[in-house]
Motif scaffolding. Structure first.
Motif, PDB file in Angstrom:
ATOM      1  N   ALA A 195      -9.644  -1.189   7.978  1.00  0.00           N
ATOM      2  CA  ALA A 195      -9.221  -2.365   7.134  1.00  0.00           C
ATOM      3  C   ALA A 195      -7.920  -1.802   6.336  1.00  0.00           C
ATOM      4  O   ALA A 195      -7.175  -2.815   6.035  1.00  0.00           O
ATOM      5  CB  ALA A 195     -10.469  -2.793   6.531  1.00  0.00           C
ATOM      6  N   TYR A 196      -8.164  -0.856   5.608  1.00  0.00           N
ATOM      7  CA  TYR A 196      -7.082  -0.597   4.733  1.00  0.00           C
ATOM      8  C   TYR A 196      -6.567   0.909   5.111  1.00  0.00           C
ATOM      9  O   TYR A 196      -6.650   1.701   4.039  1.00  0.00           O
ATOM     10  CB  TYR A 196      -8.059  -0.275   2.949  1.00  0.00           C
ATOM     11  CG  TYR A 196      -8.701  -1.705   3.041  1.00  0.00           C
ATOM     12  CD1 TYR A 196      -7.947  -2.811   2.298  1.00  0.00           C
ATOM     13  CD2 TYR A 196      -9.971  -1.901   3.121  1.00  0.00           C
ATOM     14  CE1 TYR A 196      -8.616  -4.020   2.027  1.00  0.00           C
ATOM     15  CE2 TYR A 196     -10.679  -2.932   2.942  1.00  0.00           C
ATOM     16  CZ  TYR A 196      -9.924  -4.061   2.108  1.00  0.00           C
ATOM     17  OH  TYR A 196     -10.512  -5.190   2.066  1.00  0.00           O
ATOM     18  N   PRO A 197      -5.999   0.954   5.853  1.00  0.00           N
ATOM     19  CA  PRO A 197      -5.142   2.266   6.383  1.00  0.00           C
ATOM     20  C   PRO A 197      -4.239   2.473   5.131  1.00  0.00           C
ATOM     21  O   PRO A 197      -3.582   3.697   4.949  1.00  0.00           O
ATOM     22  CB  PRO A 197      -4.394   1.865   7.594  1.00  0.00           C
ATOM     23  CG  PRO A 197      -4.417   0.323   7.708  1.00  0.00           C
ATOM     24  CD  PRO A 197      -5.473  -0.175   6.994  1.00  0.00           C
ATOM     25  N   ASP A 198      -3.513   1.454   4.669  1.00  0.00           N
ATOM     26  CA  ASP A 198      -2.661   1.925   3.582  1.00  0.00           C
ATOM     27  C   ASP A 198      -3.371   2.078   2.209  1.00  0.00           C
ATOM     28  O   ASP A 198      -2.550   2.605   1.187  1.00  0.00           O
ATOM     29  CB  ASP A 198      -1.666   0.650   3.275  1.00  0.00           C
ATOM     30  CG  ASP A 198      -2.400  -0.499   3.104  1.00  0.00           C
ATOM     31  OD1 ASP A 198      -3.650  -0.781   3.411  1.00  0.00           O
ATOM     32  OD2 ASP A 198      -2.127  -1.347   2.406  1.00  0.00           O
ATOM     33  N   ARG A 199      -4.633   2.224   2.214  1.00  0.00           N
ATOM     34  CA  ARG A 199      -5.171   2.674   0.955  1.00  0.00           C
ATOM     35  C   ARG A 199      -6.113   3.907   0.925  1.00  0.00           C
ATOM     36  O   ARG A 199      -7.256   4.071   0.061  1.00  0.00           O
ATOM     37  CB  ARG A 199      -6.244   1.477   0.401  1.00  0.00           C
ATOM     38  CG  ARG A 199      -5.348  -0.007   0.066  1.00  0.00           C
ATOM     39  CD  ARG A 199      -6.236  -0.908  -0.566  1.00  0.00           C
ATOM     40  NE  ARG A 199      -5.543  -2.294  -0.686  1.00  0.00           N
ATOM     41  CZ  ARG A 199      -6.125  -3.302  -0.769  1.00  0.00           C
ATOM     42  NH1 ARG A 199      -7.155  -3.213  -1.184  1.00  0.00           N
ATOM     43  NH2 ARG A 199      -5.396  -4.507  -1.026  1.00  0.00           N
ATOM     44  N   VAL A 200      -5.897   4.828   2.110  1.00  0.00           N
ATOM     45  CA  VAL A 200      -6.477   6.033   1.948  1.00  0.00           C
ATOM     46  C   VAL A 200      -5.912   6.899   1.071  1.00  0.00           C
ATOM     47  O   VAL A 200      -4.851   6.964   0.705  1.00  0.00           O
ATOM     48  CB  VAL A 200      -6.319   6.700   3.493  1.00  0.00           C
ATOM     49  CG1 VAL A 200      -6.739   8.156   3.463  1.00  0.00           C
ATOM     50  CG2 VAL A 200      -6.862   5.867   4.772  1.00  0.00           C
ATOM     51  N   ALA A 201      -7.019   7.300   0.128  1.00  0.00           N
ATOM     52  CA  ALA A 201      -6.261   7.875  -1.111  1.00  0.00           C
ATOM     53  C   ALA A 201      -6.767   9.541  -1.245  1.00  0.00           C
ATOM     54  O   ALA A 201      -7.757  10.033  -0.815  1.00  0.00           O
ATOM     55  CB  ALA A 201      -7.159   7.325  -2.367  1.00  0.00           C
TER      56      ALA A 201
ATOM     57  N   TYR B  95      -5.314   9.545  -7.789  1.00  0.00           N
ATOM     58  CA  TYR B  95      -5.188   9.943  -6.396  1.00  0.00           C
ATOM     59  C   TYR B  95      -3.877   9.013  -5.975  1.00  0.00           C
ATOM     60  O   TYR B  95      -3.064   8.084  -6.681  1.00  0.00           O
ATOM     61  CB  TYR B  95      -6.122   9.042  -5.708  1.00  0.00           C
ATOM     62  CG  TYR B  95      -7.619   9.495  -5.545  1.00  0.00           C
ATOM     63  CD1 TYR B  95      -8.064  10.327  -4.546  1.00  0.00           C
ATOM     64  CD2 TYR B  95      -8.456   9.524  -6.669  1.00  0.00           C
ATOM     65  CE1 TYR B  95      -9.327  11.007  -4.477  1.00  0.00           C
ATOM     66  CE2 TYR B  95      -9.541  10.209  -6.882  1.00  0.00           C
ATOM     67  CZ  TYR B  95     -10.048  10.756  -5.661  1.00  0.00           C
ATOM     68  OH  TYR B  95     -11.199  11.572  -5.694  1.00  0.00           O
ATOM     69  N   ARG B  96      -3.484   9.565  -4.871  1.00  0.00           N
ATOM     70  CA  ARG B  96      -2.030   8.855  -4.164  1.00  0.00           C
ATOM     71  C   ARG B  96      -2.587   8.223  -2.852  1.00  0.00           C
ATOM     72  O   ARG B  96      -3.249   8.638  -2.292  1.00  0.00           O
ATOM     73  CB  ARG B  96      -1.070  10.010  -3.783  1.00  0.00           C
ATOM     74  CG  ARG B  96       0.081   9.386  -3.482  1.00  0.00           C
ATOM     75  CD  ARG B  96       1.126  10.645  -2.856  1.00  0.00           C
ATOM     76  NE  ARG B  96       2.519  10.034  -2.531  1.00  0.00           N
ATOM     77  CZ  ARG B  96       3.470  10.639  -1.810  1.00  0.00           C
ATOM     78  NH1 ARG B  96       3.160  11.844  -1.656  1.00  0.00           N
ATOM     79  NH2 ARG B  96       4.319  10.247  -1.688  1.00  0.00           N
ATOM     80  N   LEU B  97      -2.222   6.868  -2.740  1.00  0.00           N
ATOM     81  CA  LEU B  97      -2.448   6.293  -1.521  1.00  0.00           C
ATOM     82  C   LEU B  97      -1.504   6.539  -0.552  1.00  0.00           C
ATOM     83  O   LEU B  97      -0.364   6.816  -0.604  1.00  0.00           O
ATOM     84  CB  LEU B  97      -2.525   4.728  -1.907  1.00  0.00           C
ATOM     85  CG  LEU B  97      -3.453   4.324  -2.967  1.00  0.00           C
ATOM     86  CD1 LEU B  97      -3.189   2.742  -3.315  1.00  0.00           C
ATOM     87  CD2 LEU B  97      -4.674   4.586  -2.927  1.00  0.00           C
ATOM     88  N   SER B  98      -2.085   6.259   0.740  1.00  0.00           N
ATOM     89  CA  SER B  98      -1.016   6.647   1.789  1.00  0.00           C
ATOM     90  C   SER B  98      -0.027   5.567   2.259  1.00  0.00           C
ATOM     91  O   SER B  98       0.901   5.978   2.670  1.00  0.00           O
ATOM     92  CB  SER B  98      -2.284   6.427   3.404  1.00  0.00           C
ATOM     93  OG  SER B  98      -2.833   5.359   2.961  1.00  0.00           O
ATOM     94  N   GLY B  99      -0.121   4.267   1.419  1.00  0.00           N
ATOM     95  CA  GLY B  99       0.825   3.668   1.489  1.00  0.00           C
ATOM     96  C   GLY B  99       2.027   3.963   0.350  1.00  0.00           C
ATOM     97  O   GLY B  99       2.993   3.289   0.317  1.00  0.00           O
ATOM     98  N   GLY B 100       1.793   4.800  -0.499  1.00  0.00           N
ATOM     99  CA  GLY B 100       2.593   5.367  -1.449  1.00  0.00           C
ATOM    100  C   GLY B 100       2.384   5.130  -2.805  1.00  0.00           C
ATOM    101  O   GLY B 100       3.074   5.507  -3.812  1.00  0.00           O
ATOM    102  N   ARG B 101       1.418   4.352  -3.202  1.00  0.00           N
ATOM    103  CA  ARG B 101       1.190   3.932  -4.784  1.00  0.00           C
ATOM    104  C   ARG B 101       0.179   4.814  -5.122  1.00  0.00           C
ATOM    105  O   ARG B 101      -0.205   5.954  -4.610  1.00  0.00           O
ATOM    106  CB  ARG B 101       0.609   2.435  -4.655  1.00  0.00           C
ATOM    107  CG  ARG B 101       1.432   1.303  -3.888  1.00  0.00           C
ATOM    108  CD  ARG B 101       2.515   1.220  -4.667  1.00  0.00           C
ATOM    109  NE  ARG B 101       2.417   0.611  -5.949  1.00  0.00           N
ATOM    110  CZ  ARG B 101       3.374   0.201  -7.318  1.00  0.00           C
ATOM    111  NH1 ARG B 101       4.577   0.332  -6.794  1.00  0.00           N
ATOM    112  NH2 ARG B 101       3.010   0.069  -8.224  1.00  0.00           N
TER     113      ARG B 101
ATOM    114  N   ALA C 133     -11.458  -1.563  -2.756  1.00  0.00           N
ATOM    115  CA  ALA C 133     -11.166  -2.816  -3.810  1.00  0.00           C
ATOM    116  C   ALA C 133     -10.480  -2.212  -5.071  1.00  0.00           C
ATOM    117  O   ALA C 133     -10.667  -1.324  -5.461  1.00  0.00           O
ATOM    118  CB  ALA C 133     -12.448  -3.400  -4.381  1.00  0.00           C
ATOM    119  N   LEU C 134      -9.179  -2.819  -5.380  1.00  0.00           N
ATOM    120  CA  LEU C 134      -8.218  -2.129  -6.458  1.00  0.00           C
ATOM    121  C   LEU C 134      -7.991  -3.255  -7.246  1.00  0.00           C
ATOM    122  O   LEU C 134      -7.680  -4.371  -7.223  1.00  0.00           O
ATOM    123  CB  LEU C 134      -7.119  -1.614  -5.640  1.00  0.00           C
ATOM    124  CG  LEU C 134      -7.381  -0.217  -4.883  1.00  0.00           C
ATOM    125  CD1 LEU C 134      -5.978  -0.199  -4.135  1.00  0.00           C
ATOM    126  CD2 LEU C 134      -7.272   1.033  -5.779  1.00  0.00           C
TER     127      LEU C 134
END
Length: 863
Positions: free
Chosen positions: A546-552, A562-568, A588-589
């Motif tokens: 669901a959240y591939p951009d929020r793998v941390a 942490y750094r997220l896979s989406g860059g944030r 959830a962020l």
């Protein structure tokens, strides 16, 4: 079917409602045209009377009326009210459909639906077969799905159904723009039925608001003042469930033994508790209803004559910069404040306590921002793709979706496989759309089914869609979503240190997961026959779907960041068990600050990411500058988005990549890292001297710091072979690199016009210093210049050198560009002072007649 006997009954019950007087205008407008706009304040009766009054319209020809009601609670309540007015049960003439719940039958003519249901309906049947009228009630709330539903209905009418009528109803809305949008339709205005309401402003410092305990505490004080000063029941508006729970707790303590009941009211409240808040109390009893914005419109709450308005509401906000949504507590608009105030005058003269000043009221916005302008657009973009359009252009919007947010949502859907690269819906996207979930969660269910983890996927989706089932005291938060899964499965037997479980929320979430699990097929048509999975192992894997951009990934410096896979960036605020995990998924962020706060997460293993999200995994050769080690690093990386899952040394990197990385390092360290010996610095200065406009101009290379740094690849790159560390730069042929920028002719000219040395009268070859300033310097002992009447020149005799005439000890005695003037001028003073200090050296009375010397022993005069 409705019969003649029923009509008088509902009309008798509606007698005196203001909207009855304008119903003939509504009937006439819909008979003559394709649509109408009805503006009627709360209490006018539009929600219940208008659909019933239109059932026998000739143009309807026995077809259905769909009425969109934005909130589930209001949809159920209005359907029940209309059915009661007809003397029927819900599901006969009037029914409702809300998410995962419906009460309709074969004879149902009026269906009250929530906005998501309308979207599903029109996607399934674009012609809306059997429907004659679509009513958009409470349109001023401007929910995302409401705007989409209206746009799709207008599209349907233009393509399939010219006879489809559209009626937009609202309490507070500028009707003219809506009338133009739906076909230049008339705007009909109804008066309201409202008793006078006295407004009392309680001036409280807004600067400390926004904190839950501040809002709750001040609301409690205002409620207690109203309990003492006024009669009747109270409706208090609060931003959300947290504040409602806090206020209820404080009021329970303050009102113990008074007999005053306290009734929360919000969307996810169990139905029995919602009905308790809405239904009237006995005449001798009082109640205090603590409600969110859900009580502003549509719902009729019996017995209320006092309103306490905290002035805040909670709304979703989506950031295109972070790609994340969060709930923000914001000021109410004037329109919302007026709606809330009006609730106090429905049955008798009332009072409204506003917890802000009159001056602050003037600063409120006129109306709330439409959700389409501030929300996550992923669901909207997917629905448009299912409808057959890849852009929002050409769709009849009241407010078009922002371009940046639309692109962001489209990119997410492409990542989830719901759209192809051209923005067209895929088979997976169509299936996700039918599930009625946010595309992220819908994708998780599909993948969960494919990998045999469907039950767990259902549980996780239900947890993420609802309130948190666990409550932690301040400073003891645990973000592990697996604890919530355990709570669902264990029920009242669940125990974990420091946490308490909300049994009602637990039952609701479990029921939701059960409903999804009962879906017999998902996507591929296979029947679900699986057992319960281990959430410890698979929760993170499913959340990554669901959240591939929020793998941390934990940052090297630690500190729970942490750094997220989406860059944030993201972090844990408090020390908690998950903070030690190297890799997790942040489901959830809270999107505030430099790093979003991780609210719910689960650990995940790299091999699971590679196995189930291969499109996010890439293999890269990395040759770059390592500023910490001051060397070129060469490695092979396996990445998930922006994260490095694995890496190993690269044995034979490309020489060109090595050079590029070394150039990157030099640029990072600055030119000072190069071995600038004095002779090389002088060479550089000689070139820059001749580059000046008077001595050759721009034909000479620019060797300034800025240009050298900008063009490192060109002039230095060819000389960096075999150099990979800062320490290796000491063997760099920097002089050769500088000379390589000059042509053969320029090298010859350089030695002629900007010589490294000048022969002085004593015969010595004295070096010329081009580094010291704009004018080259010749530092020479005074005795070596005896007999010279003119200053030595360079650049073909055009530039006199700046003479630093030195004492026998090498200290400056005079700085001049006019040697002759010095001899006839200040030399006498210098001679007088120096003769006693340096008696072994020549200090002639006439230096022009003296022989130059670089020795100590005195010489005779010329001739």
């Amino acid at each position: 079917m409705i019969n003649a006997d029923n009509v008088p009954k509902w009309r008798r019950q509606a007698a005196g409602l203001p909207v009855i007087s304008v119903i003939p205008e509504v009937r006439q407008a819909l008979s003559a045209g394709a649509g109408a706009v009805l503006i009627a304040p709360p209490g006018a009766g539009k929600t219940t009377c208008v659909p019933l009054a239109l059932l026998d319209a000739p143009w309807l020809s026995g077809r259905k009326i769909i009425m969109l009601e934005p909130r589930r609670l209001a949809a159920r309540a209005s359907a029940r009210r209309m059915a009661a007015m007809l003397g029927e049960d819900v599901g006969e003439t009037v029914g409702y459909r809300v998410r995962l719940e419906s009460r309709v039958g074969a004879s149902t003519r009026v269906e009250v639906v929530t906005d998501g249901i309308l979207t599903r309906w029109i996607q399934r049947d674009p012609a809306l077969s059997g429907v004659g009228l679509v009513i958009f009630d409470e349109f001023h709330e401007r929910g995302l799905q409401t705007d989409l539903g209206l746009a799709l209905c207008l599209e349907s009418r233009s393509v399939f159904r010219e006879d489809l009528r559209i009626l937009v109803m609202s309490a507070t809305l500028a009707g003219e723009p809506v009338g133009r949008l739906i076909g230049n339709s008339p705007v009909i205005v109804s008066s309201g039925r409202c008793f006078p309401v006295e407004t009392r402003h309680i001036n409280q410092a807004a600067k400390s608001w926004g904190q839950e305990h501040q809002i709750a505490g001040r609301t409690v004080e205002a409620v207690m003042e109203a309990v003492t000063a006024e009669d009747g029941s109270i409706l208090a508006f609060l931003p959300g469930v947290r504040e409602i729970r806090r206020v209820a707790q404080l009021l329970d303590e303050r009102l113990a033994g008074t007999g005053i009941s306290i009734a929360p009211l919000y969307g996810n409240l169990p139905l029995v508790d919602q009905e308790r808040a809405i239904r009237p109390t006995p005449p001798e009893k009082r109640k205090i209803v603590l409600a969110t914005a859900i009580a502003e419109t549509s719902l009729t709450i019996e017995g209320i004559r006092i309103v306490v308005d905290c002035g805040w509401m909670r709304v979703p906000r989506f950031s295109t910069a972070t790609g994340m949504s969060r709930l923000e507590t914001v000021r109410v608009s004037k329109a919302s404040a007026d709606q809330r105030r009006g609730r106090a005058g429905r049955i008798a003269p009332g009072v409204c306590y506003r917890l802000w000043s009159e001056a602050e009221h003037q600063g409120l916005t006129a109306a709330s921002v439409p959700e389409i302008l501030s929300a996550d657009l992923a669901s909207l973009v997917l629905e448009l793709a299912v409808w057959g359009t890849t852009t929002p252009d050409g769709i009849p919007w009241l407010d078009p979706p922002p371009e940046v947010a639309f692109r962001s949502a489209r990119e997410l859907l492409i990542q989830l496989g719901a759209l192809d690269r051209q923005g067209r819906v895929t088979a997976r996207g169509k299936t996700i759309s039918k599930l009625g979930l946010h595309p992220r969660l819908g994708h998780m269910l599909l993948v969960g089914r494919r990998i045999g983890r469907y039950r767990l996927a259902c549980e996780l989706a239900a947890i993420l869609e609802d309130r948190d089932v666990l409550h932690f005291p301040p400073g003891a938060w645990d973000a592990d979503i697996r604890l919530r899964v355990e709570a669902l499965r264990q029920g009242n037997a669940f125990r974990t240190p420091g946490a308490s479980m909300n049994s009602g929320v637990c039952r609701r979430i479990r029921a939701q997961a059960d409903r999804w699990e009962r879906m017999q097929t998902v996507g591929d048509g296979r029947t679900i026959t699986e057992g319960v999975e281990n959430p410890d192992r698979y929760a993170g894997t499913l959340l990554a779907m669901a959240y591939p951009d929020r793998v941390a990934q934990l940052r090297p410096e630690g500190d729970r960041r942490y750094r997220l896979s989406g860059g944030r960036g993201a972090r844990f605020i408090d020390v908690e068990p998950l903070a030690a995990e190297n890799l997790l998924v942040a489901a959830a962020l809270d999107g505030t600050g430099r790093d979003a706060r991780i609210r719910l997460a689960a650990p995940v293993r790299p091999e699971e990411l590679a196995a189930h999200l291969p499109e996010w995994v890439g293999e890269f050769v990395v040759v770059c500058w390592d500023s910490r080690e001051e060397t070129v690093a060469a490695r092979f990386e396996e990445r998930f988005g922006e994260l490095v899952l694995r890496c190993r040394p690269l044995k034979n990197p490309d020489p060109e990549q090595l050079t590029a990385a070394m150039v990157q390092g030099i640029r990072h360290m600055g030119l000072s890292a190069l071995p600038w010996e004095r002779g090389i610095l002088n060479l550089r200065a000689r070139v820059m001297f001749l580059r000046s406009e008077a001595f050759g101009g721009p034909g000479w290379p620019d060797l300034s710091d800025a240009t050298l740094l900008a063009r490192l690849e060109d002039w230095l790159g060819p000389f960096l072979g075999g150099i990979r560390r800062r320490s290796h730069l000491q063997r760099l042929d920097l002089k050769g690199a500088i000379l390589a920028m000059l042509s053969w002719e320029q090298r010859k000219t350089l030695d002629t016009l900007a010589p490294t040395h000048v022969v002085v009268p004593s015969g010595s070859r004295i070096p010329v210093d081009y580094i010291a300033g704009e004018t080259p310097v010749l530092a020479v002992r005074l005795q070596e210049m005896f007999g010279a009447a003119e200053t030595p020149c360079i650049a073909g005799g055009r530039v006199p050198l700046l003479l630093h005439l030195l004492s026998p000890a090498g200290r400056p005695l005079q700085v001049t560009r006019d040697l002759g003037g010095f001899w006839t001028g200040t030399y006498a003073v210098v001679k007088k002072e120096m003769k006693g200090r340096y008696p072994k050296h020549e200090w002639p009375d006439d230096p022009l007649l003296a022989l130059p010397t670089n020795r100590t022993k005195k010489k005779g005069k010329k001739g």
